[in-house]
Design an enzyme around this catalytic site. Structure first.
Site, mmCIF file in Angstrom:
data_model
loop_
_atom_site.group_PDB
_atom_site.id
_atom_site.type_symbol
_atom_site.label_atom_id
_atom_site.label_comp_id
_atom_site.label_asym_id
_atom_site.label_seq_id
_atom_site.Cartn_x
_atom_site.Cartn_y
_atom_site.Cartn_z
ATOM 1 N N ARG A 262 -39.009 40.771 -13.548
ATOM 2 C CA ARG A 262 -38.347 41.999 -13.102
ATOM 3 C C ARG A 262 -37.340 42.445 -14.157
ATOM 4 O O ARG A 262 -37.087 41.742 -15.135
ATOM 5 C CB ARG A 262 -37.632 41.775 -11.767
ATOM 6 N N ASP B 43 -41.446 33.066 -15.349
ATOM 7 C CA ASP B 43 -40.331 33.323 -14.437
ATOM 8 C C ASP B 43 -40.409 32.359 -13.267
ATOM 9 O O ASP B 43 -41.416 31.680 -13.062
ATOM 10 C CB ASP B 43 -40.377 34.771 -13.914
ATOM 11 N N ASP C 265 -39.303 27.482 -15.183
ATOM 12 C CA ASP C 265 -37.877 27.172 -15.062
ATOM 13 C C ASP C 265 -37.398 26.886 -16.477
ATOM 14 O O ASP C 265 -37.784 25.880 -17.079
ATOM 15 C CB ASP C 265 -37.684 25.958 -14.160
ATOM 16 N N VAL C 266 -36.555 27.757 -17.024
ATOM 17 C CA VAL C 266 -36.211 27.635 -18.435
ATOM 18 C C VAL C 266 -35.365 26.407 -18.740
ATOM 19 O O VAL C 266 -35.186 26.049 -19.915
ATOM 20 C CB VAL C 266 -35.498 28.899 -18.969
ATOM 21 N N ASN D 38 -35.612 35.748 -22.837
ATOM 22 C CA ASN D 38 -34.952 36.813 -22.094
ATOM 23 C C ASN D 38 -34.214 36.321 -20.853
ATOM 24 O O ASN D 38 -33.234 36.925 -20.430
ATOM 25 C CB ASN D 38 -36.003 37.865 -21.699
ATOM 26 N N TYR E 90 -20.070 32.642 -19.165
ATOM 27 C CA TYR E 90 -21.074 33.585 -19.656
ATOM 28 C C TYR E 90 -20.868 33.841 -21.142
ATOM 29 O O TYR E 90 -21.826 33.805 -21.930
ATOM 30 C CB TYR E 90 -20.983 34.890 -18.866
ATOM 31 N N LYS F 35 -23.512 32.972 -24.216
ATOM 32 C CA LYS F 35 -24.088 34.013 -25.060
ATOM 33 C C LYS F 35 -23.652 33.866 -26.518
ATOM 34 O O LYS F 35 -24.391 34.224 -27.439
ATOM 35 C CB LYS F 35 -23.728 35.395 -24.514
ATOM 36 N N THR G 171 -29.377 47.006 -14.374
ATOM 37 C CA THR G 171 -30.390 46.045 -13.955
ATOM 38 C C THR G 171 -29.980 45.460 -12.609
ATOM 39 O O THR G 171 -28.881 45.725 -12.108
ATOM 40 C CB THR G 171 -30.539 44.882 -14.958
ATOM 41 N N THR H 33 -26.629 43.712 -12.706
ATOM 42 C CA THR H 33 -25.385 44.477 -12.770
ATOM 43 C C THR H 33 -25.194 45.418 -11.584
ATOM 44 O O THR H 33 -24.184 46.122 -11.519
ATOM 45 C CB THR H 33 -25.329 45.316 -14.061
#
Length: 252
Positions: free
Chosen positions: A16, A37, A63-64, A90, A157, A161, A192, A195
């Protein structure tokens, strides 16, 4: 001809939002896409949507934070399409509004696991397949929060990043001789699912609009187009770089 004709791409978090936009755009540009995903129903719908548009995609549960899941996703690309040319890391989570002293260890670990370790594991799993293909492109989704500080209370976060930004540069340097390019994308405020709660507050939404020189919020297509450039041969001399897509926010 599409800009990704003959290429095979693996995109995490592609069920998504921003990841789905990337998957759809890649397919329109000729790539065969492996959609990874945790959202199985949504991921299967994107797979079907790409097929309806005449493209070729395969959904895999990913599952990353799991090395085994990453290995399986890469193997799916190899088994189904015979090669891997592009990896887009991503997948990620947000979360904020809590200062450093109020950030729990559980939240810190979860954020770093998904946002930073997930990129590490994906890159590690994909490198041998990219080498076998004679090279390729890795695109890591970071954030402007990985470049500049913030008073908004998002230390976990930002740390995650920032880690993605520097891991990108390290990967680029270590694998330039393999013809593997690695670059990062740094979105600003994008509309998105991640957010939507923040932007639902009219005052916060207006505050962001007032802070962006171009006077609008970003879209998932704004990001997808930047990712496409880095994934394609149009950026064949670009590696270890970062593309900021934020409407001019951090240029001030």
């Amino acid at each position: 001809m599409g800009r990704l004709d003959g290429k095979v791409a693996l995109i995490s978090g592609a069920a998504r939002g921003q990841g789905a936009a990337e998957a759809l755009l890649f397919a329109r540009e000729g790539a065969k896409v492996v959609i990874g995903d945790l959202l199985d129903d949504e991921g299967s719908r994107i797979e079907a949507q790409i097929a309806e548009l005449g493209g070729d995609a395969t959904y895999v549960h990913l599952d990353v934070t799991s090395a085994a899941d990453w290995d399986a996703a890469v193997q799916t690309a190899l088994d189904r399409y015979g090669r891997l040319d592009i990896l887009v890391n991503n997948a990620g989570i947000g979360g904020g509004g809590v200062g450093l002293e109020d950030t729990t260890l559980e939240f810190w670990d979860r954020t770093l696991d998904i946002n930073a370790k997930g990129v590490f594991l994906g890159t590690k799993a994909a490198i041998p397949a990219l080498q076998e293909s004679g090279g390729g492109s890795i695109v890591n989704i970071s954030s402007i929060a990985g470049i500049i500080g913030s008073r908004l209370g998002i230390p976990a976060y930002q740390a995650s990043k920032g880690a993605v930004r520097l891991l990108t540069k390290s990967t680029a340097l270590q694998h330039a001789a393999d013809n593997i390019r690695c670059n990062s994308v740094h979105p600003g405020m994008i509309v998105t699912a991640m957010t939507e709660d923040t932007l639902a507050d009219p005052d916060q939404r207006q505050g962001y609009l007032d802070s962006i020189p171009l006077g609008r919020l970003g879209t998932v297509d704004d990001i997808a187009n930047g990712v496409l450039f880095l994934a394609s041969d149009d950026s064949s001399f670009v590696t270890g770089s970062e593309i900021v897509i934020d409407g001019g926010l951090i240029a001030q």
